[in-house]
Design a protein around this motif. Sequence first.
Motif: not given
Length: 713
Positions: A58-61, A471-472, A492-497
Amino acid sequence: MERGRARHNLAARIGVWSTRHRRTAVLGWLLFVVLAAGIGGATGMVEMSDAENGAGDSARAEQILQDAGLAKPAGELVMVSAPAAGEWEAAAEALADAVRDTGAVRDLAAPLPSEDGKDALITFAMRGDARTAPDRVQPVLDAVAAVAKAHPDVEIHQFGEASAGKWLGDLLADDFRRAEFTAVPLALGILLVAFGAVVAALLPVGLALTACLAAFGLLSLASHQLHLFQTTYSVMFLMGFAVGVDYCLFYLRRERDERAAGRDAETALRIAAATSGRAVLVSGLTVMVAMGGMFLSGLLLFKGFALATIIVVFIAMLGSVTVLPALLSWLGDRVDAGRLPLLNRRARQGHQGSGRIVARVLGPVLARPRLFAVAATVLLLGLAAPALGMKTETLGLEKQFGSDSQLSVAHRTITESFPGGPAPALAVVRAPDITAPDIGKALAGFDNVTVHRAENIAEIEVPLPGGTTGLTELREQRLPAAFDGTGAETYVTGETASSVDFNDQLRRGIVPVFAFITAVTFLLMLFCFRSYVIAVTSIALNLLSVAAAYGVMATVFQHGWGASLIGSEGVGAIEAWMPLFVLVVLFGLSMDYHVFVVSRIREARGAGQGNRAAIETGIRRTAGAVTGAAAIMVAVFAVFGTLSMQDMQQMGVGLAVAVLLDATVVRMVLLPSVMLLLGERNWRTPRGLSRLPSLEGDEPDLGAEATPVTEKV
């Protein structure tokens, strides 16, 4: 080396230098504080971005989008609610005009009615960088408020990244001011009780506040290289003020004890420097090195906490061993100026009084050490038991700020009328050529795709009906199957990720951090006391304190038992970063009392007393200082337990309970009983350790004459 020279350890040499050059010490300190605060204030603090605050995919995205200039603007939602369908139209039209006229927004959409027609949702985005949007959103907030005032027949709720950021920033500022204006008078009141004189009480508070002020400036300067989280300043003040006051209290209390024992002013200062000053140096070094363990967590959040704490503890330690002896040398007996009759009499009798009180507790403990060691251990393990079921998560809005907060109410009201389902994931695809046929074919298998040809990046919004399960599946099955062999990178990013990645990194980081701080604590105690038994005992007692703190936190904030007493509520989980932070902080802070108490026990032991007598003497003579220091730390931490944010409440309560248990059950019951049971093994130095460098130095010569001090300030 001559015996007389060997007795002057580093702390004693610093103290002697300060008393002989007190003008330099005091003016140098003031100049340092002014320059540090001024330069830091001029440069300002740099906060971390979402990408820097995250971890994993998520941070990479987020970083890919940020580097490509594709970071989304700060979006805002405004809902207008009316008693009947369609009655919101006039207010919605006025609202759209008012927001547009500010010139601060873009992408203003037409009102979207709800299914029953009683509500309308207006969406728009803030112009400019999303990270600075909270600083520029006030005109928009004012425009919305003006429309709400002009149309009292409708109800208006606003929620978005900019308005929430502005609300949170104001909340943190108010909380910080409240903490400062509450903690300082509390600490001053405790010191007045401890010393019975205004000047003696003001010295530790003044030095601690100036240390925090200088640390704020240096941290702001450092934030241009290592970006910080919003609450880092609060953490710095929490640690810096408590530690700064405690260090000065230990030093000042020893000086006054020596004066009460008949020493002249110079000798009393030299002994305080060689003993309490030495304990302050060892304790401060232990705290700083323990905090350094947070750099191994792999998260920028903890690196910022580590840097902030190391800076403020170093400055507080430096002030305690340099400026404080200089001021005490200059003040002399004037340190008792502003005597408060009742409190001053109590303070003068404090050594004997505390000794009598402690004797009532210590007598039975030393008479039946095995019983009390078992009882204290059972008590701490009983308090720790709820920690076995501790659940951690990144707390959402309602859990973080409470279900009745303005932000939570606005978010809940809007989402109830315009439900969006679970927060979607955002898949970021980066390829050498995003328009390549095979990549186009892979993208065609998804809905809601946005392609940025110039940047060779595509964004895919994917609903997550199964939460973490979805997500998985997205990460491990759908994306690899779609883009296999295309040469594209997918993240993949977003709140859950973001929440999942952050928690995964925390779980990976806690092992090296724990290994580091336990190893460092062991080595520091080994070098300080030349005893592996005392080093191992230190770690075991620390772990019991930490475990008990975890249990109390889980009881109050996860299960909600007693949460209403501090204006909080049970939220079913502990903030994800809290256990690691509390572990590191408590490992460092518990050394304050441990080093101070065990140093005094060893001092009595070096004077020829037996093990039991040395333990009793050390505990009794440090009881007053430990009680006062613990009362101040508990008071400061408890203030943070009453603030608005759930994570600050958890941190304040956890640390306050741990310090209270550490200063009472651990230091007054468990430590003496365990040391008595261990007997001579406490002081046995294996032959192989005798050549190790010592952080302690030799015992002070309590009878030597000190060099008179004649310099004036």
